[in-house]
Enzyme design. Structure first.
Site, short mmCIF file in Angstrom:
data_model
loop_
_atom_site.label_atom_id
_atom_site.label_comp_id
_atom_site.label_asym_id
_atom_site.label_seq_id
_atom_site.Cartn_x
_atom_site.Cartn_y
_atom_site.Cartn_z
N ASP A 234 15.97 3.83 9.90
CA ASP A 234 17.40 3.76 10.22
C ASP A 234 17.86 2.32 10.11
OD1 ASP A 234 19.36 5.92 11.94
OD2 ASP A 234 19.99 3.82 11.90
N THR B 2 25.20 17.84 6.73
CA THR B 2 26.25 18.80 6.37
C THR B 2 27.20 18.10 5.40
OG1 THR B 2 26.05 19.79 8.54
CG2 THR B 2 28.09 20.24 7.34
N GLU C 117 22.79 21.63 19.69
CA GLU C 117 22.39 20.68 20.73
C GLU C 117 21.89 21.46 21.94
OE1 GLU C 117 25.01 17.43 21.52
OE2 GLU C 117 25.57 17.28 19.42
N LEU D 211 20.89 23.37 13.59
CA LEU D 211 20.46 23.24 14.98
C LEU D 211 21.61 23.03 15.95
CD1 LEU D 211 20.44 19.92 15.54
CD2 LEU D 211 18.34 20.12 14.23
N LYS E 100 18.39 1.70 17.56
CA LYS E 100 17.90 3.08 17.53
C LYS E 100 16.39 3.12 17.26
CE LYS E 100 21.57 5.85 16.05
NZ LYS E 100 22.43 6.15 14.92
N ASN F 236 29.36 27.39 10.31
CA ASN F 236 30.15 26.71 11.34
C ASN F 236 31.59 27.22 11.36
OD1 ASN F 236 28.07 25.29 12.38
ND2 ASN F 236 28.68 23.30 11.58
N CYS G 246 30.17 18.57 15.68
CA CYS G 246 30.01 19.37 14.46
C CYS G 246 31.18 20.30 14.16
CB CYS G 246 28.72 20.18 14.52
SG CYS G 246 27.28 19.11 14.46
C1 UDX Z 1 27.07 23.92 16.36
C2 UDX Z 1 26.43 25.13 15.66
O1 UDX Z 1 26.18 26.15 16.63
C3 UDX Z 1 25.12 24.72 14.98
O2 UDX Z 1 24.57 25.82 14.29
C4 UDX Z 1 25.41 23.58 14.03
O3 UDX Z 1 24.21 23.14 13.40
C5 UDX Z 1 26.08 22.43 14.75
O4 UDX Z 1 27.27 22.88 15.41
P1 UDX Z 1 26.64 22.62 18.65
O5 UDX Z 1 27.72 21.66 18.23
O6 UDX Z 1 25.39 22.10 19.26
O7 UDX Z 1 26.19 23.51 17.40
O8 UDX Z 1 27.30 23.56 19.74
P2 UDX Z 1 27.58 25.12 19.95
O9 UDX Z 1 26.59 25.67 20.87
O10 UDX Z 1 27.81 25.80 18.66
O11 UDX Z 1 28.97 25.01 20.73
C6 UDX Z 1 30.09 24.38 20.11
C7 UDX Z 1 31.28 24.37 21.03
O12 UDX Z 1 31.80 25.68 21.15
C8 UDX Z 1 31.01 23.89 22.45
O13 UDX Z 1 32.08 23.03 22.84
C9 UDX Z 1 31.01 25.16 23.27
O14 UDX Z 1 31.42 24.94 24.60
C10 UDX Z 1 32.03 26.00 22.50
N1 UDX Z 1 31.84 27.45 22.66
C11 UDX Z 1 30.68 28.03 22.26
C12 UDX Z 1 32.87 28.22 23.20
O15 UDX Z 1 33.95 27.70 23.54
N2 UDX Z 1 32.69 29.57 23.33
C13 UDX Z 1 31.54 30.18 22.94
O16 UDX Z 1 31.46 31.40 23.09
C14 UDX Z 1 30.51 29.40 22.40
#
Ligand code: UDX
Length: 466
Positions: free
Chosen positions: A57, A148, A179, A177, A62, A239, A291
């Site tokens: 990196d 992405t 978080e 993935l 980091k 996404n 994301c």
């Molecule tokens: C997301 C995708 O799930 C993942 O596959 C991709 O690689 C990266 O983006 P992440 O950003 O970790 O992952 O969070 P995720 O669990 O998807 O939740 C995203 C947002 O949606 C959060 O703010 C969560 O609170 C919100 N959410 C999720 C809702 O408001 N309602 C739901 O039912 C699910």
């Protein structure tokens, strides 16, 4: 091996790649370029699979932190995996790009954020990573993109790579993935997608990826071997679909509020239909994070560049519905303050964009807290993990690690990130320490009947009928 791939002419490029697939696992040396959240998880997970990994990196701080097994963001299991990898000697981190020299497979894991002042993806880090890698690429090396990216990026990068090293190949292998589950999602993914070019080097690249992910493949993980465009689109589409699902149920929440319905029961009823499923039908404050928001905007921007903008026009609406959730919650909070927020003590429970994470990038919770503070409300924010990040980046906001301190004397409680400890709060006990027993449940995570029975004025989003 060459015969088994159906190749009749001897192409030195193929021989190098095929030879590589014949090595034993012990010989695989991987580089991971970009050691932010994705890269750190990928590097540590690949080392856990038994590969030798060097993470590189440009950010020396980091590298130093990772070298001490300190992850860039909180992620369950990651610190342990880093410590194991570093301890075993299979994993190391370096600031000098020359450290990738011994590796034969190079994963590109840099961020592709939203362009400053725009909506498209900013590919500067990705291009810089390729530029840094080029002097060290050898005949037979495989470059694997995980970031992405807008569709078309892989083809462009392959041309850049092969202009310098014609006998190196590129595959696009997007990550999916989440978080909070990133290590599990990397070690045991729902599916593996390999975007490879046609022909023998593409086949050899897919074989090599199968070797790298041998455990997941042996466990029956579906592997989709496809072209670059489909691989790139799979990530963007996944996404976009998830974001659409969330905004769909949030639109239904507004209908519930307008009609006296209950969106949680509605989501349960919809979710029992196996074609729909209950996941990502959690109505409330909407999506945030590093994301979904930027990825749907970049997807739409790319579609517009390709002349297909009208096909993805609905994503503009998905984004607008999502952002409107925050305004709606602020409206409800102002309402609960009788329209006079100045000086009112508001306890904000949750600052991370979702539970299980300390990430505050585009956090809906923090956005709401900031807006209320800007109206002069006396906002106190608490979060089990994200308080330090809020304090670092928003020194004007009041934060506390103590839940008790946040809620004591509050005139309004806002539950904005559904951490289990907040969902488990006892409404009777809580009502004794607040000034006014008024709560807005921004994540529809509480049982309204239980809270009302304890004397609380309860509001959810889309729960007028509850
Ligand atoms: C997301 C995708 O799930 C993942 O596959 C991709 O690689 C990266 O983006 P992440 O950003 O970790 O992952 O969070 P995720 O669990 O998807 O939740 C995203 C947002 O949606 C959060 O703010 C969560 O609170 C919100 N959410 C999720 C809702 O408001 N309602 C739901 O039912 C699910």
């Amino acid at each position: 091996m060459i015969t088994s791939l159906g190749i009749n002419t001897v192409d030195p490029t193929v021989i190098d790649l095929v030879r590589d697939t014949e090595r034993t696992d012990d010989d695989l040396v991987l580089s991971v370029i970009g050691c932010g959240y994705l890269g750190a998880v990928h590097a540590a997970s690949m080392a856990a699979l038994g590969h030798t990994v060097v993470g590189v990196d440009v950010d020396q701080s980091k590298i130093t932190a990772l070298g001490q097994a300190r992850p860039p963001l909180y992620e369950p299991r990651l610190a342990d995996l880093l410590a194991d990898g570093l301890g075993s000697g299979r994993l190391r981190f370096a600031g000098d790009p020359a450290a990738v020299r011994r590796a034969t497979v190079h994963f590109l894991c840099v961020g592709t954020p939203q362009q400053p002042g725009g909506v498209a993806a900013d590919l500067r880090h990705l291009d810089a990573a390729v530029t840094a890698l080029l002097p060290y690429l050898k005949s037979g090396d495989l470059v694997v993109g995980k970031s992405t990216v807008p569709v078309g990026t892989a083809a462009r990068l392959r041309a850049r790579i092969q202009a310098v090293e014609p006998a190196a190949e590129l595959a696009w292998n997007p990550e999916f993935l989440r978080e909070g589950h990133a290590v599990a999602d990397t070690l045991a993914p729902d599916r593996l997608v390999y975007g490879v070019p046609g022909g023998p080097t593409g086949t050899a690249a897919a074989d090599l990826l199968n070797r790298i992910y041998a455990k997941a493949v042996a466990d029956g993980t579906p592997v989709i071997i496809t072209d670059y465009a489909t691989a790139e689109l799979t990530k963007a589409a996944a996404n976009a679909f998830l974001a659409t699902k969330i905004s769909f149920i949030n639109a239904m929440a507004d209908l519930c509020d307008a009609t006296g319905g209950d969106v949680v029961q509605l989501a349960d009823a919809l979710g029992h239909d196996r074609r729909i499923g209950r996941q990502f039908l959690g109505a409330g404050l909407g999506f945030g994070g590093g994301c979904l928001p930027k990825d749907i905007r970049a997807f739409l921007a790319r579609a517009e560049e390709l002349g297909a903008g009208s096909s993805l026009g609905f994503l503009r609406e998905v984004d607008a519905i999502n952002l409107h959730r925050r305004a709606r919650l602020v409206e409800l909070a102002l309402d609960a303050c009788g329209g006079l927020p100045a000086g009112r003590r508001i306890a904000v429970l949750g600052a991370a964009f979702k539970p299980g994470s300390d990430d505050i990038r585009d956090s809906p919770a923090l956005d709401v807290a900031e807006r209320l503070a800007s109206f002069g409300a006396d906002v106190v924010i608490t979060d089990p993990r994200a308080v330090d990040r809020v304090a670092e980046t928003r020194p004007q906001l009041r934060v506390t690690r103590s839940l008790d301190e946040a809620v004591r004397g509050a005139e309004l409680i806002l539950l904005l990130t559904e951490w289990p400890e907040y969902v488990a709060l006892n409404p009777v006990a809580l009502s004794k320490v607040v000034d006014r027993a008024v709560i807005i449940d921004g994540r529809n995570a509480l049982d309204p009947a239980r809270w009302r029975a304890a004397g609380w004025s309860y509001r959810g989003l889309g729960r007028a009928g509850s």
